[in-house]
Design an enzyme around this catalytic site. Structure first.
Site, PDB file in Angstrom:
ATOM      1  N   ARG A 225     -17.096  93.879  81.699  1.00 41.97           N
ATOM      2  CA  ARG A 225     -18.361  93.582  81.035  1.00 41.97           C
ATOM      3  C   ARG A 225     -18.251  92.190  80.423  1.00 41.97           C
ATOM      4  O   ARG A 225     -17.182  91.804  79.942  1.00 41.97           O
ATOM      5  CB  ARG A 225     -18.663  94.591  79.912  1.00 41.97           C
ATOM      6  CG  ARG A 225     -19.251  95.914  80.383  1.00 41.97           C
ATOM      7  CD  ARG A 225     -20.684  95.787  80.906  1.00 41.97           C
ATOM      8  NE  ARG A 225     -21.223  97.072  81.347  1.00 41.97           N
ATOM      9  CZ  ARG A 225     -21.108  97.569  82.574  1.00 41.97           C
ATOM     10  NH1 ARG A 225     -20.462  96.892  83.505  1.00 41.97           N
ATOM     11  NH2 ARG A 225     -21.640  98.731  82.893  1.00 41.97           N
ATOM     12  N   GLU A 254     -27.025  88.380  81.161  1.00 39.11           N
ATOM     13  CA  GLU A 254     -27.329  88.577  82.590  1.00 39.11           C
ATOM     14  C   GLU A 254     -28.835  88.695  82.773  1.00 39.11           C
ATOM     15  O   GLU A 254     -29.479  89.370  81.963  1.00 39.11           O
ATOM     16  CB  GLU A 254     -26.624  89.843  83.106  1.00 39.11           C
ATOM     17  CG  GLU A 254     -25.114  89.694  83.093  1.00 39.11           C
ATOM     18  CD  GLU A 254     -24.375  90.924  83.631  1.00 39.11           C
ATOM     19  OE1 GLU A 254     -25.031  91.837  84.178  1.00 39.11           O
ATOM     20  OE2 GLU A 254     -23.151  90.968  83.497  1.00 39.11           O
ATOM     21  N   HIS A 273     -23.167  90.587  89.179  1.00 39.60           N
ATOM     22  CA  HIS A 273     -22.903  91.971  88.754  1.00 39.60           C
ATOM     23  C   HIS A 273     -23.130  92.954  89.918  1.00 39.60           C
ATOM     24  O   HIS A 273     -23.960  93.869  89.807  1.00 39.60           O
ATOM     25  CB  HIS A 273     -23.766  92.355  87.540  1.00 39.60           C
ATOM     26  CG  HIS A 273     -23.215  93.544  86.799  1.00 39.60           C
ATOM     27  ND1 HIS A 273     -23.410  93.749  85.460  1.00 39.60           N
ATOM     28  CD2 HIS A 273     -22.452  94.590  87.218  1.00 39.60           C
ATOM     29  CE1 HIS A 273     -22.828  94.873  85.080  1.00 39.60           C
ATOM     30  NE2 HIS A 273     -22.226  95.398  86.143  1.00 39.60           N
ATOM     31  N   ALA A 276     -19.437  96.335  92.592  1.00 40.18           N
ATOM     32  CA  ALA A 276     -19.274  97.740  92.987  1.00 40.18           C
ATOM     33  C   ALA A 276     -20.325  98.174  94.009  1.00 40.18           C
ATOM     34  O   ALA A 276     -20.399  99.356  94.355  1.00 40.18           O
ATOM     35  CB  ALA A 276     -19.351  98.637  91.749  1.00 40.18           C
TER      36      ALA A 276
HETATM   37  P1  NAD Z   1     -12.324 104.373  83.413  1.00 51.24           P
HETATM   38  O1  NAD Z   1     -12.743 105.183  82.251  1.00 51.24           O
HETATM   39  O2  NAD Z   1     -11.873 105.061  84.650  1.00 51.24           O
HETATM   40  O3  NAD Z   1     -11.167 103.354  82.998  1.00 51.24           O
HETATM   41  C1  NAD Z   1     -11.200 102.546  81.859  1.00 51.24           C
HETATM   42  C2  NAD Z   1      -9.772 102.363  81.391  1.00 51.24           C
HETATM   43  O4  NAD Z   1      -9.721 101.399  80.340  1.00 51.24           O
HETATM   44  C3  NAD Z   1      -9.176 103.667  80.856  1.00 51.24           C
HETATM   45  O5  NAD Z   1      -7.923 103.853  81.444  1.00 51.24           O
HETATM   46  C4  NAD Z   1      -9.077 103.397  79.369  1.00 51.24           C
HETATM   47  O6  NAD Z   1      -7.993 104.089  78.789  1.00 51.24           O
HETATM   48  C5  NAD Z   1      -8.842 101.902  79.361  1.00 51.24           C
HETATM   49  N1  NAD Z   1      -9.095 101.271  78.054  1.00 51.24           N
HETATM   50  C6  NAD Z   1     -10.082 101.534  77.168  1.00 51.24           C
HETATM   51  N2  NAD Z   1      -9.939 100.759  76.076  1.00 51.24           N
HETATM   52  C7  NAD Z   1      -8.840  99.991  76.276  1.00 51.24           C
HETATM   53  C8  NAD Z   1      -8.169  98.998  75.521  1.00 51.24           C
HETATM   54  N3  NAD Z   1      -8.610  98.663  74.284  1.00 51.24           N
HETATM   55  N4  NAD Z   1      -7.068  98.413  76.054  1.00 51.24           N
HETATM   56  C9  NAD Z   1      -6.616  98.771  77.282  1.00 51.24           C
HETATM   57  N5  NAD Z   1      -7.201  99.715  78.034  1.00 51.24           N
HETATM   58  C10 NAD Z   1      -8.303 100.322  77.540  1.00 51.24           C
HETATM   59  O7  NAD Z   1     -13.580 103.440  83.735  1.00 51.24           O
HETATM   60  P2  NAD Z   1     -13.800 102.574  85.069  1.00 51.24           P
HETATM   61  O8  NAD Z   1     -14.624 103.350  86.025  1.00 51.24           O
HETATM   62  O9  NAD Z   1     -12.505 102.008  85.503  1.00 51.24           O
HETATM   63  O10 NAD Z   1     -14.734 101.414  84.503  1.00 51.24           O
HETATM   64  C11 NAD Z   1     -14.254 100.538  83.498  1.00 51.24           C
HETATM   65  C12 NAD Z   1     -15.359  99.603  83.058  1.00 51.24           C
HETATM   66  O11 NAD Z   1     -15.630  98.668  84.088  1.00 51.24           O
HETATM   67  C13 NAD Z   1     -16.708 100.294  82.819  1.00 51.24           C
HETATM   68  O12 NAD Z   1     -16.787 100.765  81.488  1.00 51.24           O
HETATM   69  C14 NAD Z   1     -17.709  99.221  83.115  1.00 51.24           C
HETATM   70  O13 NAD Z   1     -18.023  98.509  81.941  1.00 51.24           O
HETATM   71  C15 NAD Z   1     -16.988  98.292  84.070  1.00 51.24           C
HETATM   72  N6  NAD Z   1     -17.531  98.403  85.452  1.00 51.24           N
HETATM   73  C16 NAD Z   1     -18.070  97.291  86.035  1.00 51.24           C
HETATM   74  C17 NAD Z   1     -18.571  97.371  87.316  1.00 51.24           C
HETATM   75  C18 NAD Z   1     -19.166  96.154  87.973  1.00 51.24           C
HETATM   76  O14 NAD Z   1     -20.121  96.296  88.711  1.00 51.24           O
HETATM   77  N7  NAD Z   1     -18.652  94.972  87.775  1.00 51.24           N
HETATM   78  C19 NAD Z   1     -18.536  98.581  88.026  1.00 51.24           C
HETATM   79  C20 NAD Z   1     -17.949  99.691  87.415  1.00 51.24           C
HETATM   80  C21 NAD Z   1     -17.447  99.590  86.126  1.00 51.24           C
END
Ligand code: NAD
Length: 307
Positions: A225, A254, A273, A276
């Protein structure tokens, strides 16, 4: 929850046609239809990209994104509205997009695409191109996105390290650091790749200090993000050649404003963005929705429940 009507909110149209998902779920034993802002109240539950205040009168809201930072958790909690998200489906898409960024930088493909626009035949300098085996990528966040990135880059011969809240090992990661040791983790990496959710703890996790800690020949990738990164600090680091470059899919504002200096930087790849995106997106989301409908029926704990 007793479901009579599940709405597919038309805001999902930014990612896939809402009717595709409505068709995919048409065999569910209740009405499924595409809804706009005017008929939210006709539903008990909704699948959506964006948030609307009217959702607070429903029983269940499912986000087609993994990141749910746009939803007001406290209000959902107070009003007894269930919120679920779509984490778990973006491993391969994001992994391949990130591999694409790294291959572009290593093989100089972004330069050639830019040159092609100007019909310019220009080879890289002898010492610009490199290959990925032997490089190290530090993946910050070892969840679905981080795991997918580790998987695809690992197959390309990249050494993978990770950062998570605890330093517990994770399969696919050669070394794991706790977030408290972020600086140690990123100091020697050729690539730093951000895959954490946006939370109070991760807001501006990357700022001037972190970019100063990274190597001057390292590339920074953000597919998480925008606000996980202090964007002006990143721009300063890129302008000062404190970093080799960056690939960015997400931004503090954005769409990225037309006057952002990021658009014009040679060693910056900007994607809107969409890291995915896949034509299977509606099926992947539909599978989670269907599974949760079953779980409502059986009384089991919901998959990906956030509130
Ligand atoms: P997820 O819940 O599977 O994984 C997130 C990970 O981050 C978890 O392992 C969590 O423990 C870890 N985490 C949380 N806070 C943390 C910190 N302070 N330090 C280190 N690690 C920490 O989620 P995901 O599906 O992998 O998605 C992660 C994020 O990516 C989403 O919340 C979203 O904002 C973003 N995302 C972006 C796109 C895109 O289109 N660019 C697509 C999907 C997700």
């Amino acid at each position: 929850i007793d479901l009579d009507r599940l709405g597919i909110h038309d805001s999902v149209d930014a990612v896939f046609p809402p009717a595709e998902l409505a068709d995919f779920l048409a065999d569910l034993p209740f009405d499924v239809g595409v809804v706009g802002d005017d008929d939210i109240e006709s539903c008990d539950a909704i699948v959506t990209l964006e948030h609307r205040d009217a959702f607070l009168d429903l029983d269940w809201v499912h986000s087609i994104q993994a990141g749910v930072d746009r939803f007001p958790f406290d209000e959902f909690d107070e009003r007894g509205v269930v919120l679920t998200n779509s984490t778990g489906i973006h491993d391969r898409t994001i992994g391949e997009t990130v591999a694409g960024y790294l291959l572009a930088f290593a093989r100089r493909l972004h330069d050639h695409v830019a040159d092609q626009g100007d019909r310019r035949w220009e080879r890289p300098a002898w010492n610009e191109a490199f290959t990925l085996p032997g490089t190290t990528a530090c993946v910050v966040g070892t969840g679905t996105l981080g795991g997918g990135v580790a998987d695809v880059l690992g197959a390309l011969g990249v050494r993978i390290t990770g950062v998570r809240r605890s330093a517990e090992p994770v399969p696919g990661f050669e070394e794991i650091y706790a977030t408290d040791d972020l600086h140690e983790a990123i100091a020697d990496a050729d690539f730093v790749i951000v895959t954490v959710p946006l939370t109070e703890d991760t807001y501006h996790l990357f700022g001037a200090e972190e970019f100063a800690t990274m190597r001057e020949d390292a590339y920074f990738v953000n597919v998480a993000r925008g606000s996980v990164v202090d964007e002006p600090a990143l721009i300063d680091a890129l302008e000062d050649d404190a970093l080799a470059g960056a690939a960015l899919d997400v931004f503090e504002t954005e769409p990225l404003p037309e006057d952002s200096p990021l658009w014009g930087m040679d060693e910056v790849i900007v994607t809107p963005h969409c890291a995915a995106y896949t034509r299977d997106y509606f099926r992947d989301v539909g599978d989670i929705v269907r599974e949760n409908v079953d779980r409502f029926d059986s009384g089991d704990e919901l998959r990906n429940r956030v509130v």
